[in-house]
Write a protein that holds these residues in place. Structure first.
Motif, PDB file in Angstrom:
ATOM      1  N   LYS A   1     -22.395 -31.604  -0.838  1.00 53.37           N
ATOM      2  CA  LYS A   1     -21.366 -31.293   0.310  1.00 53.37           C
ATOM      3  C   LYS A   1     -21.499 -31.862   1.431  1.00 53.37           C
ATOM      4  CE  LYS A   1     -21.768 -26.708  -1.875  1.00 53.37           C
ATOM      5  NZ  LYS A   1     -22.477 -25.284  -1.844  1.00 53.37           N
ATOM      6  N   GLU A   2     -22.361 -32.510   2.099  1.00 49.51           N
ATOM      7  CA  GLU A   2     -22.656 -33.250   3.177  1.00 49.51           C
ATOM      8  C   GLU A   2     -22.098 -34.856   3.195  1.00 49.51           C
ATOM      9  OE1 GLU A   2     -26.658 -32.709   4.290  1.00 49.51           O
ATOM     10  OE2 GLU A   2     -26.659 -30.557   4.273  1.00 49.51           O
ATOM     11  N   TRP A   3     -21.794 -35.292   1.932  1.00 49.32           N
ATOM     12  CA  TRP A   3     -21.563 -36.650   1.597  1.00 49.32           C
ATOM     13  C   TRP A   3     -20.071 -36.792   1.992  1.00 49.32           C
ATOM     14  CZ3 TRP A   3     -24.995 -40.230  -0.796  1.00 49.32           C
ATOM     15  CH2 TRP A   3     -26.169 -39.627  -1.047  1.00 49.32           C
ATOM     16  N   LYS A   4     -19.549 -38.196   2.162  1.00 43.58           N
ATOM     17  CA  LYS A   4     -18.238 -38.346   2.625  1.00 43.58           C
ATOM     18  C   LYS A   4     -17.642 -39.292   1.223  1.00 43.58           C
ATOM     19  CE  LYS A   4     -14.525 -39.638   5.578  1.00 43.58           C
ATOM     20  NZ  LYS A   4     -13.927 -40.048   6.842  1.00 43.58           N
ATOM     21  N   THR A   5     -16.672 -39.164   0.635  1.00 45.56           N
ATOM     22  CA  THR A   5     -16.306 -39.766  -0.538  1.00 45.56           C
ATOM     23  C   THR A   5     -15.137 -40.986  -0.268  1.00 45.56           C
ATOM     24  OG1 THR A   5     -16.788 -38.090  -2.013  1.00 45.56           O
ATOM     25  CG2 THR A   5     -15.531 -39.842  -3.023  1.00 45.56           C
ATOM     26  N   PHE A   6     -15.305 -42.345  -0.839  1.00 50.53           N
ATOM     27  CA  PHE A   6     -14.312 -43.395  -0.503  1.00 50.53           C
ATOM     28  C   PHE A   6     -14.023 -43.765  -2.009  1.00 50.53           C
ATOM     29  CE2 PHE A   6     -17.066 -43.083   3.121  1.00 50.53           C
ATOM     30  CZ  PHE A   6     -16.002 -42.952   4.053  1.00 50.53           C
ATOM     31  N   LYS A   7     -12.671 -44.231  -2.139  1.00 50.77           N
ATOM     32  CA  LYS A   7     -12.488 -44.627  -3.398  1.00 50.77           C
ATOM     33  C   LYS A   7     -11.397 -45.927  -3.399  1.00 50.77           C
ATOM     34  CE  LYS A   7     -12.390 -40.121  -5.725  1.00 50.77           C
ATOM     35  NZ  LYS A   7     -11.967 -39.082  -6.690  1.00 50.77           N
ATOM     36  N   GLY A   8     -11.706 -46.472  -4.232  1.00 45.55           N
ATOM     37  CA  GLY A   8     -10.713 -48.143  -4.437  1.00 45.55           C
ATOM     38  C   GLY A   8     -11.040 -48.593  -5.651  1.00 45.55           C
ATOM     39  N   LYS A   9     -10.892 -49.877  -5.626  1.00 49.70           N
ATOM     40  CA  LYS A   9     -11.258 -50.982  -6.720  1.00 49.70           C
ATOM     41  C   LYS A   9     -12.397 -51.638  -6.212  1.00 49.70           C
ATOM     42  CE  LYS A   9      -8.611 -51.238 -10.010  1.00 49.70           C
ATOM     43  NZ  LYS A   9      -8.842 -50.529 -10.934  1.00 49.70           N
TER      44      LYS A   9
END
Length: 113
Positions: A64-72
């Motif tokens: 819950k304390e992590w930040k998520t980044f998405k892409g290729k």
């Protein structure tokens, strides 16, 4: 890497970067809640590779304390430099998931989280 791809479904692996220094960091391949893949990883004879290896279990901070980044996967450098802000925002753990289509998900645990 043939030793892995012929034996383990690579999409089940997670890369964990940690313990950064100016000229050194540790990188682990692992799984979360996947006993079958963990068993396969532990059964590989790494002495036949150039990798320095040891089996460890790592307790990670609450997700819950992590930040998520998405892409290729082709945008990996841009994501780290511009979105994660890896040069200015200190973090202690990063998880990378990459699937066979090049989709990338990075989870970052910032130190001040």
């Amino acid at each position: 890497m043939d030793i892995f791809t012929s034996y383990i479904v690579s999409e089940k692996l997670i890369g964990l970067g940690m313990n950064w220094m100016d000229d050194y960091f540790e990188y682990a391949l692992g799984v979360i809640d996947d006993e079958e893949t963990l068993y396969k990883i532990k059964s590989i004879d790494f002495s036949k590779t150039d990798f320095k290896t040891s089996y460890v279990e790592i307790n990670l901070p609450d997700f819950k304390e992590w930040k998520t980044f998405k892409g290729k996967d082709t945008d990996l450098k841009q994501i780290y430099e511009e979105e994660v802000d890896c040069y200015n925002e200190p973090y202690d753990y990063e998880l990378e998931y990459i699937d066979s289509k090049g989709n990338l998900e990075i989870k970052i645990h910032y130190i001040d989280a």
